[in-house]
Scaffold this active site. Structure first.
Site, short mmCIF file in Angstrom:
data_model
loop_
_atom_site.label_atom_id
_atom_site.label_comp_id
_atom_site.label_asym_id
_atom_site.label_seq_id
_atom_site.Cartn_x
_atom_site.Cartn_y
_atom_site.Cartn_z
N ARG A 263 15.29 -2.51 38.22
CA ARG A 263 14.55 -1.10 38.46
C ARG A 263 13.65 -1.28 39.57
O ARG A 263 12.48 -0.91 39.30
CB ARG A 263 13.84 -1.13 37.02
CG ARG A 263 14.64 -0.66 35.80
CD ARG A 263 14.89 0.74 35.67
NE ARG A 263 15.55 0.79 34.45
CZ ARG A 263 15.25 1.67 33.08
NH1 ARG A 263 13.61 2.04 33.37
NH2 ARG A 263 15.84 1.71 32.26
N ARG B 186 9.01 3.93 38.88
CA ARG B 186 7.49 4.70 38.72
C ARG B 186 6.52 3.66 39.19
O ARG B 186 5.26 4.16 39.14
CB ARG B 186 7.39 4.82 37.25
CG ARG B 186 8.20 6.26 36.87
CD ARG B 186 8.20 6.53 35.47
NE ARG B 186 9.04 5.23 34.74
CZ ARG B 186 9.49 5.38 33.84
NH1 ARG B 186 8.80 6.13 32.90
NH2 ARG B 186 10.11 4.21 33.02
N ARG C 116 9.17 11.73 42.62
CA ARG C 116 9.49 12.24 41.31
C ARG C 116 8.59 13.60 40.94
O ARG C 116 9.05 14.36 40.29
CB ARG C 116 9.00 10.92 40.45
CG ARG C 116 9.38 10.86 39.09
CD ARG C 116 10.80 11.31 38.68
NE ARG C 116 10.69 11.41 37.18
CZ ARG C 116 10.28 12.21 36.45
NH1 ARG C 116 9.95 13.34 36.95
NH2 ARG C 116 10.19 12.11 35.04
N ASP D 5 21.46 6.39 36.54
CA ASP D 5 21.08 5.79 35.35
C ASP D 5 22.43 5.38 34.51
O ASP D 5 23.59 6.55 34.74
CB ASP D 5 20.28 7.10 34.50
CG ASP D 5 19.69 6.30 33.34
OD1 ASP D 5 18.62 5.69 33.51
OD2 ASP D 5 20.24 6.41 32.58
O1 CP3 Z 1 17.43 -0.66 39.10
C1 CP3 Z 1 17.18 0.41 39.46
O2 CP3 Z 1 16.23 0.75 40.60
C2 CP3 Z 1 18.29 1.38 39.87
C3 CP3 Z 1 18.11 2.73 38.80
C4 CP3 Z 1 18.26 2.60 37.35
C5 CP3 Z 1 17.68 3.25 36.44
N1 CP3 Z 1 17.78 2.96 35.15
C6 CP3 Z 1 16.60 4.37 36.92
C7 CP3 Z 1 15.55 4.78 35.71
C8 CP3 Z 1 19.03 1.67 36.55
C9 CP3 Z 1 20.10 0.58 36.88
C10 CP3 Z 1 18.91 1.84 34.99
C11 CP3 Z 1 19.87 1.27 33.94
C12 CP3 Z 1 19.48 1.84 32.67
N2 CP3 Z 1 19.19 2.91 32.16
C13 CP3 Z 1 19.60 0.89 31.53
C14 CP3 Z 1 20.32 -0.46 31.66
C15 CP3 Z 1 18.90 -1.57 32.04
C16 CP3 Z 1 17.69 -1.39 31.39
O3 CP3 Z 1 16.55 -1.39 31.95
O4 CP3 Z 1 17.77 -1.81 30.17
C17 CP3 Z 1 19.22 1.52 30.40
C18 CP3 Z 1 19.37 1.16 29.05
C19 CP3 Z 1 18.92 2.87 30.78
C20 CP3 Z 1 18.44 4.04 30.00
C21 CP3 Z 1 17.00 4.70 30.27
N3 CP3 Z 1 16.87 5.52 31.52
C22 CP3 Z 1 16.19 4.76 29.42
C23 CP3 Z 1 16.08 4.22 27.96
C24 CP3 Z 1 15.15 5.50 30.23
C25 CP3 Z 1 13.67 5.80 29.64
C26 CP3 Z 1 12.82 4.63 29.73
C27 CP3 Z 1 12.08 4.53 31.07
O5 CP3 Z 1 12.18 3.41 31.53
O6 CP3 Z 1 11.89 5.60 31.52
C28 CP3 Z 1 15.67 5.76 31.32
C29 CP3 Z 1 15.07 6.34 32.59
C30 CP3 Z 1 14.78 5.99 33.97
N4 CP3 Z 1 16.07 5.02 34.22
C31 CP3 Z 1 13.98 5.89 34.78
C32 CP3 Z 1 14.33 5.24 36.26
C33 CP3 Z 1 13.59 4.94 37.24
C34 CP3 Z 1 12.39 6.53 34.85
C35 CP3 Z 1 12.61 7.98 34.79
C36 CP3 Z 1 11.29 8.64 35.43
O7 CP3 Z 1 11.23 8.53 36.57
O8 CP3 Z 1 10.84 9.37 34.58
#
Ligand code: CP3
Length: 350
Positions: free
Chosen positions: A23, A27, A36, A72
């Protein structure tokens, strides 16, 4: 080209321990927030110019040794035909969730170059823009972790609906998993063809299982995917693109995980990394495993923990430094910058 990360994935000698952060685009960075502000999260994922821009931000800001595609793990579910929304407070929401055979029947196994072309376009654009500065990691959710969101309809605490489907209607679960597995396999192949130089499979929720259940209901599908990817890479002359398998709450599942066929194992922070290496078999390449919340410690304490992990990981064939899970939005960016500098300085081999 900085190929330290790829060399470490292959267990080759490296001048220092490479580091990237799960990640790392997100944010906690003001620069991400300002992109964003203009678009919602899904639009950001689907606009290659913007997705590429936020992918590169942490390379410039943190000096990490790899870029990870900004996307994602739930993108393929939308391409399979589900309705996906991201809510500020609740996170991802699928309506309706998958609960019966009819819903599974309606799911497609999409052609990734058609339904997820924006991802491949982002990868192609990134390879150009990165111009060899650092390698690009592609990724997907593992079938089980992906399916939990499809079955629960979003984030879950105890995964009641998922486990009930597994225990009460194993044939239904299997039919869903077969479609998700086929989708993930095609999706990862398309990412490699578009230019991804390594791929990570995220099994964030794998740790909710007993070892036997993990093997039967999560790992078996990952084994299928990795075996097919390896066969395909060889047949299509794609070179050696390392596969990283990350499982959350790794400690009780090491023996099982070590049979996945992955090149690199991602380890979370709930186990000392030297114990994880012992459990996986010492001839392994590991990635991890600093507690993401230890980035709120004073810098000298962070440095002590980095030193400890580097020492403990020296018993492996190769080590890529990372957190044990994603960096959280409240993290002070200067501590992440300091972390990368510490890993590089403390691991430098003269
Ligand atoms: O690592 C990186 O920088 C690459 C991008 C990336 C994101 N999500 C961006 C993201 C990667 C590799 C993921 C993987 C992901 N997404 C997983 C597996 C790894 C982990 O962290 O457990 C899972 C379970 C998700 C599903 C997901 N996406 C959830 C549950 C959420 C909401 C919770 C949260 O952290 O906001 C997201 C949203 C998300 N994915 C954001 C980002 C940058 C936040 C969105 C925003 O900008 O509002």
């Amino acid at each position: 080209m900085n190929d330290t990360f790829l060399k470490a994935c292959r267990g080759e000698k490296v001048p220092y321990t490479p580091v990237w952060i799960m990640r790392q685009a997100g944010r906690y960075l003001d620069q991400y927030q300002s992109v964003r502000k203009k678009v919602d999260f899904l639009t950001l994922c689907k606009t290659p110019e913007l997705a590429a821009e936020v992918t590169i931000q942490p390379i410039d800001i943190l000096n990490v040794d790899a870029a990870i595609l900004f996307s994602d793990i739930l993108i393929p579910c939308e391409a399979m035909g589900m309705h996906l929304e991201f809510h500020e407070s609740k996170g991802p929401v699928f309506t309706p969730a998958i609960r019966d055979g009819n819903a599974v029947k309606k799911l497609a196994v999409p052609d990734p170059e058609d339904k997820m072309r924006f991802v491949m376009d982002t990868i192609r654009l990134l390879r150009k823009e990165l111009a060899g500065r650092v390698p690009l990691i592609g990724f997907s959710g593992a079938p089980f972790t992906t399916a939990t969101y499809m079955i629960e309809g979003g984030t879950s605490k105890n995964f009641l609906n998922t486990k009930r489907m597994i225990y009460e209607n194993p044939a239904l679960y299997r039919s869903l998993m077969d479609k998700v597995t086929a989708t993930v396999t095609d999706y990862l192949k398309a990412q490699v063809s578009a230019g991804a130089q390594a791929v990570q499979i995220f099994d964030t929720w794998g740790g909710i299982f007993s070892p036997e259940d993990f093997k039967a209901h999560a790992l078996s599908y990952v084994i299928t995917i990795i075996a097919e990817l390896k066969r395909w890479m060889k047949a299509e002359n794609k070179g050696h693109v390392p596969v990283i398998y990350f499982v959350g709450e790794t400690a009780g599942l090491l023996k099982e995980i070590s049979t996945s066929g992955a090149d690199v194992y991602g380890v979370d922070w709930r186990i000392n990394i030297d114990d994880a290496i012992k459990g996986l078999g010492s001839d392994v390449v590991v990635q991890g495993n600093l507690d993401p919340l230890s980035l709120f410690l004073p810098k000298d304490s962070i440095e002590a923990r980095v030193r400890d992990i580097l020492n403990r990981a020296s018993s492996s064939r190769g080590h890529i430094f990372n957190l044990g899970h994603g960096v959280v939005p409240q993290t002070p960016p200067e501590n992440v910058i300091a972390l990368v500098e510490m890993v590089h300085r403390l691991s430098a081999r003269h």
